[in-house]
Design a protein around this motif. Structure first.
Motif, PDB file in Angstrom:
ATOM      1  N   GLY A  97      -6.931  11.457   5.327  1.00  0.00           N
ATOM      2  CA  GLY A  97      -7.923  11.942   4.370  1.00  0.00           C
ATOM      3  C   GLY A  97      -8.830  12.974   4.998  1.00  0.00           C
ATOM      4  N   THR A  98      -9.946  13.210   4.326  1.00  0.00           N
ATOM      5  CA  THR A  98     -10.887  14.211   4.833  1.00  0.00           C
ATOM      6  C   THR A  98     -11.927  13.569   5.735  1.00  0.00           C
ATOM      7  OG1 THR A  98     -12.000  13.887   2.755  1.00  0.00           O
ATOM      8  CG2 THR A  98     -10.691  15.897   2.984  1.00  0.00           C
ATOM      9  N   ALA A  99     -11.997  12.218   5.700  1.00  0.00           N
ATOM     10  CA  ALA A  99     -13.027  11.550   6.518  1.00  0.00           C
ATOM     11  C   ALA A  99     -12.642  11.529   7.977  1.00  0.00           C
ATOM     12  CB  ALA A  99     -13.211  10.134   6.025  1.00  0.00           C
ATOM     13  N   VAL A 134       0.853  -1.199   0.000  1.00  0.00           N
ATOM     14  CA  VAL A 134       0.000   0.000   0.000  1.00  0.00           C
ATOM     15  C   VAL A 134       0.885   1.244   0.000  1.00  0.00           C
ATOM     16  CG1 VAL A 134      -1.737   1.308   1.296  1.00  0.00           C
ATOM     17  CG2 VAL A 134      -1.923  -1.175   1.137  1.00  0.00           C
ATOM     18  N   ILE A 135       1.928   1.233   0.821  1.00  0.00           N
ATOM     19  CA  ILE A 135       2.843   2.383   0.876  1.00  0.00           C
ATOM     20  C   ILE A 135       3.466   2.607  -0.505  1.00  0.00           C
ATOM     21  CG2 ILE A 135       5.032   3.237   1.862  1.00  0.00           C
ATOM     22  CD1 ILE A 135       2.857   3.326   3.922  1.00  0.00           C
ATOM     23  N   ASN A 136       3.873   1.531  -1.158  1.00  0.00           N
ATOM     24  CA  ASN A 136       4.482   1.676  -2.495  1.00  0.00           C
ATOM     25  C   ASN A 136       3.513   2.341  -3.475  1.00  0.00           C
ATOM     26  OD1 ASN A 136       6.675   0.396  -1.446  1.00  0.00           O
ATOM     27  ND2 ASN A 136       6.271  -1.598  -2.387  1.00  0.00           N
ATOM     28  N   VAL A 137       2.240   1.923  -3.392  1.00  0.00           N
ATOM     29  CA  VAL A 137       1.236   2.510  -4.290  1.00  0.00           C
ATOM     30  C   VAL A 137       1.086   4.005  -4.012  1.00  0.00           C
ATOM     31  CG1 VAL A 137      -1.236   2.513  -4.875  1.00  0.00           C
ATOM     32  CG2 VAL A 137      -0.016   0.352  -4.646  1.00  0.00           C
ATOM     33  N   ILE A 138       1.098   4.377  -2.735  1.00  0.00           N
ATOM     34  CA  ILE A 138       0.934   5.800  -2.387  1.00  0.00           C
ATOM     35  C   ILE A 138       2.132   6.607  -2.903  1.00  0.00           C
ATOM     36  CG2 ILE A 138       0.767   7.476  -0.489  1.00  0.00           C
ATOM     37  CD1 ILE A 138      -0.593   5.298   1.152  1.00  0.00           C
ATOM     38  N   VAL A 139       3.332   6.081  -2.677  1.00  0.00           N
ATOM     39  CA  VAL A 139       4.535   6.801  -3.111  1.00  0.00           C
ATOM     40  C   VAL A 139       4.490   7.010  -4.626  1.00  0.00           C
ATOM     41  CG1 VAL A 139       7.050   6.613  -3.308  1.00  0.00           C
ATOM     42  CG2 VAL A 139       5.921   6.041  -1.155  1.00  0.00           C
ATOM     43  N   GLU A 140       4.104   5.965  -5.320  1.00  0.00           N
ATOM     44  CA  GLU A 140       4.017   6.042  -6.781  1.00  0.00           C
ATOM     45  C   GLU A 140       2.943   7.061  -7.205  1.00  0.00           C
ATOM     46  OE1 GLU A 140       5.762   4.738  -9.107  1.00  0.00           O
ATOM     47  OE2 GLU A 140       4.467   5.284 -10.799  1.00  0.00           O
ATOM     48  N   ALA A 141       1.761   6.977  -6.566  1.00  0.00           N
ATOM     49  CA  ALA A 141       0.654   7.882  -6.922  1.00  0.00           C
ATOM     50  C   ALA A 141       1.029   9.330  -6.611  1.00  0.00           C
ATOM     51  CB  ALA A 141      -0.606   7.484  -6.176  1.00  0.00           C
ATOM     52  N   GLN A 142       1.727   9.525  -5.483  1.00  0.00           N
ATOM     53  CA  GLN A 142       2.114  10.896  -5.115  1.00  0.00           C
ATOM     54  C   GLN A 142       3.129  11.452  -6.107  1.00  0.00           C
ATOM     55  OE1 GLN A 142       1.315  11.717  -0.460  1.00  0.00           O
ATOM     56  NE2 GLN A 142       3.348  11.018  -0.945  1.00  0.00           N
ATOM     57  N   SER A 143       4.013  10.593  -6.588  1.00  0.00           N
ATOM     58  CA  SER A 143       5.009  11.098  -7.531  1.00  0.00           C
ATOM     59  C   SER A 143       4.329  11.498  -8.842  1.00  0.00           C
ATOM     60  CB  SER A 143       6.132  10.082  -7.750  1.00  0.00           C
ATOM     61  OG  SER A 143       5.648   9.053  -8.563  1.00  0.00           O
ATOM     62  N   GLN A 144       3.236  10.778  -9.177  1.00  0.00           N
ATOM     63  CA  GLN A 144       2.517  11.155 -10.397  1.00  0.00           C
ATOM     64  C   GLN A 144       1.662  12.400 -10.194  1.00  0.00           C
ATOM     65  OE1 GLN A 144       0.460   7.807 -12.059  1.00  0.00           O
ATOM     66  NE2 GLN A 144       2.354   6.648 -12.256  1.00  0.00           N
ATOM     67  N   ALA A 145       1.173  12.574  -8.959  1.00  0.00           N
ATOM     68  CA  ALA A 145       0.320  13.737  -8.676  1.00  0.00           C
ATOM     69  C   ALA A 145       1.166  14.977  -8.378  1.00  0.00           C
ATOM     70  CB  ALA A 145      -0.590  13.433  -7.488  1.00  0.00           C
ATOM     71  N   ILE A 146       2.463  14.832  -8.376  1.00  0.00           N
ATOM     72  CA  ILE A 146       3.440  15.903  -8.087  1.00  0.00           C
ATOM     73  C   ILE A 146       3.012  16.721  -6.860  1.00  0.00           C
ATOM     74  CG2 ILE A 146       5.033  17.570  -9.164  1.00  0.00           C
ATOM     75  CD1 ILE A 146       3.722  16.761 -11.871  1.00  0.00           C
ATOM     76  N   GLY A 147       2.910  16.017  -5.751  1.00  0.00           N
ATOM     77  CA  GLY A 147       2.634  16.692  -4.480  1.00  0.00           C
ATOM     78  C   GLY A 147       1.159  16.966  -4.227  1.00  0.00           C
ATOM     79  N   GLY A 148       0.317  16.728  -5.202  1.00  0.00           N
ATOM     80  CA  GLY A 148      -1.118  17.009  -5.017  1.00  0.00           C
ATOM     81  C   GLY A 148      -1.798  15.892  -4.243  1.00  0.00           C
ATOM     82  N   PRO A 149      -3.110  16.013  -3.991  1.00  0.00           N
ATOM     83  CA  PRO A 149      -3.812  14.960  -3.245  1.00  0.00           C
ATOM     84  C   PRO A 149      -3.903  13.658  -4.052  1.00  0.00           C
ATOM     85  CG  PRO A 149      -5.355  16.629  -4.032  1.00  0.00           C
ATOM     86  CD  PRO A 149      -3.987  17.119  -4.385  1.00  0.00           C
ATOM     87  N   VAL A 150      -4.016  12.568  -3.326  1.00  0.00           N
ATOM     88  CA  VAL A 150      -4.134  11.253  -3.968  1.00  0.00           C
ATOM     89  C   VAL A 150      -5.562  10.774  -3.740  1.00  0.00           C
ATOM     90  CG1 VAL A 150      -3.326   8.873  -3.859  1.00  0.00           C
ATOM     91  CG2 VAL A 150      -1.689  10.736  -3.619  1.00  0.00           C
ATOM     92  N   ASN A 151      -6.395  10.972  -4.762  1.00  0.00           N
ATOM     93  CA  ASN A 151      -7.810  10.638  -4.585  1.00  0.00           C
ATOM     94  C   ASN A 151      -8.235   9.521  -5.511  1.00  0.00           C
ATOM     95  OD1 ASN A 151      -8.600  12.333  -2.503  1.00  0.00           O
ATOM     96  ND2 ASN A 151      -8.706  14.072  -3.901  1.00  0.00           N
TER      97      ASN A 151
END
Ligand SMILES: Nc1ncnc2c1ncn2[C@@H]1O[C@H](COP(=O)(O)OP(=O)(O)OP(=O)(O)O)[C@@H](O)[C@H]1O
Length: 302
Positions: free
Chosen positions: A300-302, A220-237
């Motif tokens: 998150g926001t929840a 899960v952490i790997n997926v987040i790191v990857e998603a964050q790098s694609q979102a360039i610092g933006g939220p991961v939604n």
């Protein structure tokens, strides 16, 4: 013996229902050891408890720990709180499973306008009432239980505004029957949770389940790191981890040290669950689901 999760909107009659059920259970069998754990356990009023996300998370954490410490084969614990977040109910269900006990949800189903009226009446009587902004925020974020989810099942539904709350209410009677029914090998309608239920035919050793937990959370952490790098610092939604798993919704950029810290805390929390009974959920899917729910709540926001 059992964990009963009371669930409902703010000011929907939850405490009234919890006390009614506790009293009826004690009357049904004098030897039953019934205990109600509620928000007051945290010694804050409703506006303090739900003032912001941090306060709310603290309250949930304290209540969950108290439930974890208290559940046993000899008592019935009734958790009287909003319990409005699906992932939180899942965690409670996991605690019941780890303890090898019965579990059910008692839902006070009341329309928002009626809850508002009761809240207003409380204020007029000088009793502790929710501030409007807090009330509306809690109502908006409420996740209605669904009996198709393992953690919302069996689901007993009460309609306090239509039928009142009495020991003779159908939902209270059904809950009592479920909680006190003697179980033999032929009983199919009463489910005593077993730690291995998620893994069905595979029984992992405790070392194995910790390994699974470690590996699943790292994925899960790997997926987040990857998603964050694609979102360039933006939220991961809305990032998906697979079919039937909740999506990741993280409202801000989170560094690796913080992610590692959260992972360590989660593993500790989940492994501690096993101290009160058999091992924690052993399959990777359950571990991922729990971890994503945990991260969505923490970040998150929840
Ligand atoms: N069936 C009912 N008929 C009339 N009033 C009711 C009924 N159920 C609850 N109330 C009123 O609604 C208010 C809230 O009840 P209660 O404290 O049981 O709700 P709650 O959901 O536990 O609230 P909280 O969210 O603060 O924990 C009380 O003041 C009570 O008088």
């Amino acid at each position: 013996m059992a964990l009963v999760v009371i669930c409902g909107q703010p000011c929907s009659g939850k405490s009234t229902a919890a006390l009614c059920l506790a009293e009826a259970l004690r009357e049904s069998e004098s030897k039953l050891n019934v205990r109600v754990i509620d928000d007051a356990y945290f010694h804050l009023d409703c506006n303090q408890s739900y003032a912001n996300m941090t306060a709310e998370k603290n309250l949930r954490g304290v209540l969950r720990s108290e439930v974890d410490r208290s559940v046993s084969k000899d008592n019935i614990i009734i958790l009287d709180s909003l319990n409005s977040i699906k992932g939180y109910r899942y965690e409670l269900w996991c605690l019941a499973r780890a303890a090898g006990i019965r579990y059910c949800v008692l839902f006070c189903d009341v329309e928002e306008t009626q809850c508002q009226k009761w809240n207003e009446q409380r204020r007029e009587k000088g009793e502790a009432a929710y501030d409007n902004a807090i009330f509306e925020d809690l109502v908006r974020r409420f996740e209605t239980p669904d009996k198709r989810n393992r953690w919302d099942s069996p689901l007993f539904e009460l309609w306090p505004s239509k039928d009142g709350i009495q020991k003779s209410s159908a939902a209270i009677l059904d809950a009592i029957s479920y909680l006190t029914k003697k179980v033999d090998s032929k009983s199919r309608d009463v489910k005593i949770l077993q730690p291995t239920i998620a893994t069905q035919n595979t029984r992992f050793s405790e070392a194995n389940s910790l390994y699974e937990l470690d590996r699943a959370t790292q994925e899960v952490i790997n997926v987040i790191v990857e998603a964050q790098s694609q979102a360039i610092g933006g939220p991961v939604n809305g990032v998906s981890l697979g079919r039937d798993l909740p999506t990741l919704n993280i409202s801000r950029s989170v560094g690796l040290p913080e992610l590692r810290r959260l992972r360590r805390t989660f593993i500790k929390l989940t492994s501690q669950t096993s101290l009160s009974g058999p091992p924690p959920p052993a399959d990777a899917e359950s571990a991922k689901r729990m971890f994503v729910d945990y991260l969505n709540r923490e970040l998150g926001t929840a």
